[in-house]
Design an enzyme around this catalytic site. Structure first.
Site, short mmCIF file in Angstrom:
data_model
loop_
_atom_site.label_atom_id
_atom_site.label_comp_id
_atom_site.label_asym_id
_atom_site.label_seq_id
_atom_site.Cartn_x
_atom_site.Cartn_y
_atom_site.Cartn_z
N TYR A 25 -0.55 -2.09 -8.70
CA TYR A 25 -1.80 -1.32 -8.84
C TYR A 25 -1.49 0.16 -9.12
CZ TYR A 25 -5.84 1.39 -7.31
OH TYR A 25 -6.85 2.32 -7.25
N SER A 107 -9.70 10.67 -2.69
CA SER A 107 -10.51 9.90 -3.65
C SER A 107 -11.77 9.34 -2.99
CB SER A 107 -9.66 8.73 -4.18
OG SER A 107 -10.47 7.78 -4.82
N GLN A 128 -12.76 14.07 -4.25
CA GLN A 128 -13.02 13.60 -5.63
C GLN A 128 -14.22 12.67 -5.64
OE1 GLN A 128 -11.97 10.08 -6.57
NE2 GLN A 128 -13.22 10.34 -8.41
N TYR A 130 -16.66 9.93 -7.67
CA TYR A 130 -17.10 9.04 -8.74
C TYR A 130 -18.60 8.91 -8.58
CZ TYR A 130 -12.46 7.16 -10.01
OH TYR A 130 -11.18 7.01 -10.47
N THR A 156 -14.75 13.25 -11.34
CA THR A 156 -14.00 12.48 -12.34
C THR A 156 -14.97 11.86 -13.34
OG1 THR A 156 -12.22 12.07 -10.79
CG2 THR A 156 -12.36 10.58 -12.66
N ARG A 165 -6.67 -3.39 -16.11
CA ARG A 165 -5.21 -3.51 -15.90
C ARG A 165 -4.94 -4.99 -15.70
NH1 ARG A 165 -6.77 0.90 -13.09
NH2 ARG A 165 -6.95 -0.38 -11.24
N HIS A 277 -6.17 9.92 -16.96
CA HIS A 277 -6.18 9.06 -15.77
C HIS A 277 -4.84 8.33 -15.61
CE1 HIS A 277 -9.63 7.80 -13.07
NE2 HIS A 277 -8.69 7.00 -12.62
N ARG A 280 -4.49 4.85 -17.36
CA ARG A 280 -5.15 3.72 -16.71
C ARG A 280 -6.53 3.45 -17.30
NH1 ARG A 280 -2.72 2.84 -11.75
NH2 ARG A 280 -4.56 2.17 -10.60
C1 FNR Z 1 -5.53 7.05 -9.90
N1 FNR Z 1 -6.33 8.06 -10.41
C2 FNR Z 1 -7.56 8.30 -9.85
N2 FNR Z 1 -8.33 9.34 -10.28
C3 FNR Z 1 -9.49 9.63 -9.69
O1 FNR Z 1 -10.14 10.59 -10.09
N3 FNR Z 1 -9.95 8.86 -8.67
C4 FNR Z 1 -9.26 7.79 -8.19
O2 FNR Z 1 -9.69 7.11 -7.25
C5 FNR Z 1 -8.05 7.47 -8.82
N4 FNR Z 1 -7.32 6.38 -8.44
C6 FNR Z 1 -6.05 6.19 -8.91
C7 FNR Z 1 -5.26 5.18 -8.40
C8 FNR Z 1 -3.95 5.05 -8.81
C9 FNR Z 1 -3.09 3.99 -8.21
C10 FNR Z 1 -3.42 5.95 -9.76
C11 FNR Z 1 -1.97 5.85 -10.20
C12 FNR Z 1 -4.20 6.92 -10.31
C13 FNR Z 1 -5.81 8.97 -11.45
C14 FNR Z 1 -5.05 10.13 -10.81
O3 FNR Z 1 -5.92 11.00 -10.15
C15 FNR Z 1 -4.28 10.94 -11.86
O4 FNR Z 1 -5.14 11.31 -12.88
C16 FNR Z 1 -3.10 10.15 -12.42
O5 FNR Z 1 -2.41 9.47 -11.41
C17 FNR Z 1 -2.15 11.09 -13.12
O6 FNR Z 1 -1.09 10.40 -13.70
P1 FNR Z 1 0.34 10.18 -13.01
O7 FNR Z 1 0.70 11.48 -12.33
O8 FNR Z 1 0.16 9.08 -12.03
O9 FNR Z 1 1.18 9.82 -14.15
#
Ligand code: FNR
Length: 379
Positions: A25, A107, A128, A130, A156, A165, A277, A280
């Site tokens: 995940y 989050s 953060q 949503y 976000t 995914r 993100h 993702r």
């Molecule tokens: C996220 N990201 C994310 N962003 C957000 O605004 N709310 C969220 O709940 C989540 N959840 C989340 C879960 C997981 C497992 C990951 C890896 C990422 C995105 C996160 O805030 C961020 O933008 C990215 O993780 C940045 O990329 P890197 O540093 O993981 O490469």
């Protein structure tokens, strides 16, 4: 932890310690994972100018983030279900970030609730948001963040629909975890320290949502309820509504296009995060680092620009700062530390990034964060 020297090392230990569905995940990206790969690959394409015989004896990694002092140009990004990587993971990650002198973002989709974290850490953290269809719930959530004295709201905006995914589906990922599945039972039993830690933790469900939303229990899992709640009608006007409820600092996260960056200026937000993100969401989007210079050029003098997606080293932080970001959010880099060793692992991740950044600054002949700009890169 003596032989842990990179974020990649923490990732390996994380992979060993945590059930496959939860590790994947974190680790994986949407669809073909083209954007996920591009994020890291494009950062590495940026090469530094090696400079010599500059007095680099007074290197200082401190900076300001939204007007507040920070010991590093880093922020722990919001990461959903962090508490499934390590029991009470959000509390541990927040404590480690605060001890290191950087902001932590909780989050909406956290396991520990806003209140859990507020009661167990010393300083204010960021929240953060949503935006979901149930606006009454969202208003309540913002009010809870205000009551918990959260010091910034990160809105976000790149997840109105969820980028699939594939691996999460193949793994049968769900929150709370489905204990009764044989595959999960075998996997969980082979990760005893993870199992004990998560069983001892305050929660194994989305702490901000379960218990606060009446119809969440109608669906098999809260993750399904949440997926059905993401609001596809969300648009620029809704930011006005959010600003009418949230009086504090606002950061818009998920900006990847110059036109959108210009729109953010009209909202009165104090900062934006250039982000895809972490690869993702929109698979096939360019890497986050490749769109950063255009956005900085268009709006960088009018608003604070943060960057994320792909940071795995201090060198990567330097690259993003060189292209105009004021600070960087990190997601997987600190979560790998958490999954590997809990709070100490997050501290280790931050320490690795700080040391790499410090040495990179030195070898580029730079002493302060403010001095880092395009001149450190080979043209
Ligand atoms: C996220 N990201 C994310 N962003 C957000 O605004 N709310 C969220 O709940 C989540 N959840 C989340 C879960 C997981 C497992 C990951 C890896 C990422 C995105 C996160 O805030 C961020 O933008 C990215 O993780 C940045 O990329 P890197 O540093 O993981 O490469």
């Amino acid at each position: 932890m003596k032989y842990i020297t990179t974020i990649a090392d923490l990732r390996e230990v994380h992979k060993r310690n945590v059930p496959k569905a939860f590790f994947d995940y974190v680790d994986r990206g949407s669809y073909s994972e083209d954007t996920l790969r591009a994020n890291q690959a494009d950062l590495q394409k940026l090469k530094f100018r090696q400079r010599i015989l500059v007095d680099i004896s007074k290197r200082d990694l401190s900076t300001t983030i939204l007007g507040e002092k920070a010991s590093l140009p880093l922020i722990c990004a919001p990461v959903g279900s962090t508490g499934m990587q390590y029991g009470d993971g959000e509390i541990h990650a927040c404590r480690a970030a605060q001890a290191a002198g950087i902001p932590y973002t909780l989050s909406t989709m956290s396991i520990n609730s806003i209140e859990d974290v507020a009661e167990n850490v010393e300083k204010p953290f960021w929240f953060q948001l949503y935006v979901m269809k149930d606006r009454g719930f969202i208003k309540e959530l913002i009010q809870r963040a205000i009551a918990a004295k959260c010091s910034a709201l990160v809105l976000t905006v790149d997840l109105q629909v969820i980028g699939q995914r594939h691996q999460d589906i193949k793994n049968g990922l769900s929150v709370p975890p489905k204990i009764y599945s044989l595959k999960n039972m075998i996997d969980f039993a082979s990760k005893p320290s993870w199992l004990i830690g998560t069983l001892r933790a305050k929660r194994r469900n989305f702490g901000n949502i379960a218990g606060f939303v009446k119809d969440a229990n109608d669906l098999e899992s809260v993750s399904e309820w949440t997926a059905s709640q993401f609001d596809t009608s969300l648009n620029w006007k809704d930011i006005e509504w959010i600003r009418s409820i949230w009086p504090g600092k606002l950061i818009v996260k998920g900006i990847h296009d110059v036109e959108d960056a210009r729109e953010v200026l009209k909202t009165g937000a104090q900062a934006m995060v250039v982000s895809n993100h972490g690869g993702r969401q929109l698979d096939g989007a360019p890497s986050s680092i490749s769109v950063l210079p255009g956005i900085v050029q268009a709006v960088g003098s009018d608003i604070e620009i943060m960057f994320d997606s792909g940071i795995r080293s201090g060198q990567d932080v330097m690259r993003a700062l060189a292209l105009g970001a004021k600070s960087c959010m990190i997601g997987r880099a600190y979560v790998h530390g958490l999954g590997a060793y809990g709070e100490a692992g997050v501290t280790k991740a931050l320490d690795i990034l700080a040391k790499e950044l410090s040495v990179t600054m030195g070898l580029c002949g730079v002493n302060t964060i403010a001095e880092i700009d395009g001149h450190v890169l080979v043209k």
